[in-house]
Structure formats: C-alpha cells, structure tokens
Design a protein around this motif. Structure first.
Motif, PDB file in Angstrom:
ATOM      1  N   ASN A  45       0.799  -1.232   0.000  1.00 47.30           N
ATOM      2  CA  ASN A  45       0.000   0.000   0.000  1.00 47.30           C
ATOM      3  C   ASN A  45       0.829   1.280   0.000  1.00 47.30           C
ATOM      4  N   LEU A  46       2.138   1.159  -0.287  1.00 45.60           N
ATOM      5  CA  LEU A  46       2.969   2.344  -0.494  1.00 45.60           C
ATOM      6  C   LEU A  46       3.168   2.522  -1.993  1.00 45.60           C
ATOM      7  N   TYR A  47       2.800   3.697  -2.502  1.00 39.61           N
ATOM      8  CA  TYR A  47       2.781   3.944  -3.943  1.00 39.61           C
ATOM      9  C   TYR A  47       3.739   5.062  -4.326  1.00 39.61           C
ATOM     10  N   LEU A  48       4.465   4.857  -5.430  1.00 36.96           N
ATOM     11  CA  LEU A  48       5.073   5.977  -6.127  1.00 36.96           C
ATOM     12  C   LEU A  48       3.957   6.783  -6.767  1.00 36.96           C
ATOM     13  N   HIS A  49       4.008   8.099  -6.633  1.00 36.85           N
ATOM     14  CA  HIS A  49       2.903   8.937  -7.097  1.00 36.85           C
ATOM     15  C   HIS A  49       3.464  10.023  -8.019  1.00 36.85           C
ATOM     16  N   GLY A  50       2.926  10.100  -9.230  1.00 34.53           N
ATOM     17  CA  GLY A  50       3.283  11.157 -10.164  1.00 34.53           C
ATOM     18  C   GLY A  50       2.030  11.764 -10.762  1.00 34.53           C
ATOM     19  N   GLU A  51       2.041  13.071 -10.958  1.00 38.49           N
ATOM     20  CA  GLU A  51       0.870  13.720 -11.539  1.00 38.49           C
ATOM     21  C   GLU A  51       1.248  15.029 -12.211  1.00 38.49           C
ATOM     22  N   VAL A  52       0.339  15.473 -13.050  1.00 39.35           N
ATOM     23  CA  VAL A  52       0.440  16.802 -13.661  1.00 39.35           C
ATOM     24  C   VAL A  52      -0.831  17.553 -13.288  1.00 39.35           C
ATOM     25  N   GLU A  53      -0.651  18.728 -12.705  1.00 38.52           N
ATOM     26  CA  GLU A  53      -1.776  19.527 -12.236  1.00 38.52           C
ATOM     27  C   GLU A  53      -1.757  20.893 -12.915  1.00 38.52           C
ATOM     28  N   SER A  54      -2.905  21.289 -13.427  1.00 38.69           N
ATOM     29  CA  SER A  54      -3.048  22.617 -14.035  1.00 38.69           C
ATOM     30  C   SER A  54      -4.028  23.424 -13.190  1.00 38.69           C
ATOM     31  N   THR A  55      -3.586  24.601 -12.759  1.00 41.74           N
ATOM     32  CA  THR A  55      -4.378  25.401 -11.823  1.00 41.74           C
ATOM     33  C   THR A  55      -4.467  26.846 -12.295  1.00 41.74           C
ATOM     34  N   THR A  56      -5.647  27.433 -12.116  1.00 47.59           N
ATOM     35  CA  THR A  56      -5.874  28.854 -12.401  1.00 47.59           C
ATOM     36  C   THR A  56      -6.420  29.510 -11.142  1.00 47.59           C
ATOM     37  N   ILE A  57      -5.968  30.730 -10.881  1.00 49.50           N
ATOM     38  CA  ILE A  57      -6.448  31.439  -9.697  1.00 49.50           C
ATOM     39  C   ILE A  57      -6.839  32.868 -10.095  1.00 49.50           C
ATOM     40  N   ASN A  58      -8.030  33.273  -9.680  1.00 52.13           N
ATOM     41  CA  ASN A  58      -8.518  34.636  -9.889  1.00 52.13           C
ATOM     42  C   ASN A  58      -8.326  35.428  -8.602  1.00 52.13           C
ATOM     43  N   ASP A  59      -7.618  36.523  -8.691  1.00 53.02           N
ATOM     44  CA  ASP A  59      -7.248  37.344  -7.540  1.00 53.02           C
ATOM     45  C   ASP A  59      -7.962  38.692  -7.665  1.00 53.02           C
ATOM     46  N   LYS A  60      -8.803  39.019  -6.687  1.00 57.55           N
ATOM     47  CA  LYS A  60      -9.611  40.236  -6.783  1.00 57.55           C
ATOM     48  C   LYS A  60      -9.597  41.007  -5.468  1.00 57.55           C
ATOM     49  N   PHE A  61      -9.207  42.287  -5.542  1.00 51.41           N
ATOM     50  CA  PHE A  61      -9.348  43.208  -4.410  1.00 51.41           C
ATOM     51  C   PHE A  61     -10.699  43.901  -4.531  1.00 51.41           C
ATOM     52  N   GLU A  62     -11.377  44.064  -3.395  1.00 50.62           N
ATOM     53  CA  GLU A  62     -12.770  44.519  -3.438  1.00 50.62           C
ATOM     54  C   GLU A  62     -12.950  45.955  -2.972  1.00 50.62           C
ATOM     55  N   GLN A  63     -11.901  46.750  -3.108  1.00 56.77           N
ATOM     56  CA  GLN A  63     -12.016  48.169  -2.768  1.00 56.77           C
ATOM     57  C   GLN A  63     -11.493  49.000  -3.936  1.00 56.77           C
ATOM     58  N   PRO A  64     -12.099  50.156  -4.201  1.00 55.38           N
ATOM     59  CA  PRO A  64     -11.659  50.987  -5.321  1.00 55.38           C
ATOM     60  C   PRO A  64     -10.249  51.517  -5.107  1.00 55.38           C
ATOM     61  N   GLY A  65      -9.563  51.760  -6.231  1.00 50.51           N
ATOM     62  CA  GLY A  65      -8.231  52.329  -6.176  1.00 50.51           C
ATOM     63  C   GLY A  65      -7.137  51.302  -5.971  1.00 50.51           C
ATOM     64  N   LEU A  66      -7.477  50.021  -5.880  1.00 54.96           N
ATOM     65  CA  LEU A  66      -6.485  48.960  -5.685  1.00 54.96           C
ATOM     66  C   LEU A  66      -6.221  48.259  -7.018  1.00 54.96           C
ATOM     67  N   PRO A  67      -5.220  47.407  -7.084  1.00 51.53           N
ATOM     68  CA  PRO A  67      -4.925  46.734  -8.358  1.00 51.53           C
ATOM     69  C   PRO A  67      -6.147  46.044  -8.946  1.00 51.53           C
ATOM     70  N   ALA A  68      -6.224  46.058 -10.266  1.00 46.74           N
ATOM     71  CA  ALA A  68      -7.340  45.427 -10.958  1.00 46.74           C
ATOM     72  C   ALA A  68      -7.289  43.914 -10.753  1.00 46.74           C
ATOM     73  N   PRO A  69      -8.446  43.227 -10.901  1.00 45.46           N
ATOM     74  CA  PRO A  69      -8.452  41.764 -10.774  1.00 45.46           C
ATOM     75  C   PRO A  69      -7.436  41.132 -11.727  1.00 45.46           C
ATOM     76  N   ALA A  70      -6.787  40.091 -11.269  1.00 42.39           N
ATOM     77  CA  ALA A  70      -5.768  39.416 -12.069  1.00 42.39           C
ATOM     78  C   ALA A  70      -6.023  37.917 -12.074  1.00 42.39           C
ATOM     79  N   THR A  71      -5.576  37.264 -13.146  1.00 38.36           N
ATOM     80  CA  THR A  71      -5.703  35.814 -13.272  1.00 38.36           C
ATOM     81  C   THR A  71      -4.327  35.219 -13.517  1.00 38.36           C
ATOM     82  N   TYR A  72      -3.997  34.181 -12.751  1.00 41.13           N
ATOM     83  CA  TYR A  72      -2.716  33.505 -12.887  1.00 41.13           C
ATOM     84  C   TYR A  72      -2.969  32.017 -13.161  1.00 41.13           C
ATOM     85  N   SER A  73      -2.115  31.436 -13.993  1.00 40.18           N
ATOM     86  CA  SER A  73      -2.230  30.008 -14.306  1.00 40.18           C
ATOM     87  C   SER A  73      -0.872  29.350 -14.175  1.00 40.18           C
TER      88      SER A  73
END
Length: 212
Positions: free
Chosen positions: A133-161
């Motif tokens: 029950n001990l396994y070698l583990h390999g994977e490929v993961e693709s992730t996207t994150i949306n980053d949003k500040f909710e007050q005016p005058g701050l950096p615009a929403p950004a998306t990172y992948s």
C-alpha cells in the motif's frame, strides 16, 4: 412459438445475471482465507468488470476559519488498471477570502481568491512484498487562480495560471477493496518564486489527505 422464445430469453437473462453475480462477489471471499481481496480479478483469474475497478472520492483542502477564511474540495475518480497500478483524474476548487484589517499602520484590504483546476495522476505500488500500500505517485496539475481586491483604487483583478508536474509518495490505508484513506507527499518540480506559484502552492512541498 412466441411464448417459448420469451421463456428462453428470460431463462438466458437470469442465467447470465447469476453468472455475473458470481463473478463480482468473488474477490472479497478471500478475506475468510486470511488474504487481501484481489483488485482486478477473481481468485479464478477472471477479470473484474470496469465498474468494479472504479474508485470515487476526494478530499477537503485548505480548510481555515478566521482571517482569511478558506475552504476547498477536490473530487477524484480513480481506476485500478492492474493489481499494483492506479490511474485517475481529479478536480480542485478552493475559495479564500481576506477581511480588511490594519497591521503595523498598514490597512490590508478585502481580497478574494478563487482557485480551480484539474489533474491526472498515476500511483504504482512498487514494493508490495515489503511494504504493501505504499505507492510511487506522479501527476500533472493545471491550476488557475482569480485574484480580486474589493475596494476601489487597488490593483485590478488578475488571473494567474500554472501547470506543475509533481512527484512523491502516497500511503493508502485500505478500508475496503475499493476505498481507502490516502496520505500523499509530493514535490512540485515547477515551483518558482512567481506570484502564481506563491498564491497557489506557497511551498514546493504539497501534502494531501484524501479518501478513495
């Protein structure tokens, strides 16, 4: 003649159903012999149907109360390809929200992070005679994150992948033939000090607790 044909059809259907039932219940019979149930075949060597090799589950990740509040889910579908090889796919969604607060005369604003992605993985039980029950583990993961500040005058929403290959080990504690508790430790081969990597992973080491 029609009645005879119907009777023959029903008899054949019942016979095939009984045979299928015998085929699918055999693996767990090994428990009475003090042996672990087989994962892909019956004790007689017949292959198990596709549906009986599937595992469903996942985990809850990033759970945190307070500031920030964070909660994520990661469903998994896995397939027992051989007695020692599991292949699978999974998805991830994580929600994080920072409330505004003041720290050393600096006001930290409201901020929301929505992270989602998918992964494919392989798990191979490489020393079953020494440490099952001990396994070698390999994977490929693709992730996207949306980053949003909710007050005016701050950096615009950004998306990172970010797409990351991860390698490591998984120890699986079986609960039944098709379900277990899995502790996974992986290393991100694509980790950098970029904004995306720091927001998504925060470290090159990835630890998970999952159920499938």
């Amino acid at each position: 003649m029609n009645h005879i044909q119907k009777l023959l059809f029903i008899t054949a259907l019942l016979t095939s159903s009984m045979a299928f039932g015998q085929l699918t219940e055999d693996p767990d019979d090994r428990r009475s012999q003090g042996k672990d149930p087989l994962r892909t075949q019956t004790p007689e060597g017949r292959p198990l149907p596709f549906g009986q090799r599937l595992r469903f589950g996942g985990g809850i990740n990033g759970f945190r109360f307070g500031n920030p509040f964070s909660l994520g889910v990661s469903p998994v579908i896995a397939y027992q390809a051989t007695e020692h090889l599991i292949v699978g796919v999974g998805g991830t969604y994580n929600y994080t929200r920072y409330k505004a607060y003041t720290n050393t005369n600096t006001t930290v604003p409201y901020r929301t992070l929505n992270q989602y992605g998918g992964r494919g993985f392989l798990m191979y039980e490489f020393i079953p005679s020494i440490l099952p029950n001990l396994y070698l583990h390999g994977e490929v993961e693709s992730t996207t994150i949306n980053d949003k500040f909710e007050q005016p005058g701050l950096p615009a929403p950004a998306t990172y992948s970010l797409t990351s290959p991860l390698l490591g080990l998984t120890y699986s504690q079986p609960i039944s033939r098709r379900f277990g508790v899995n502790l996974t430790a992986l290393y991100n081969l694509n980790y950098t000090n970029s904004v995306a990597a720091s927001l998504i992973y925060s470290s090159p080491f990835v630890l998970r607790l999952s159920f499938f």
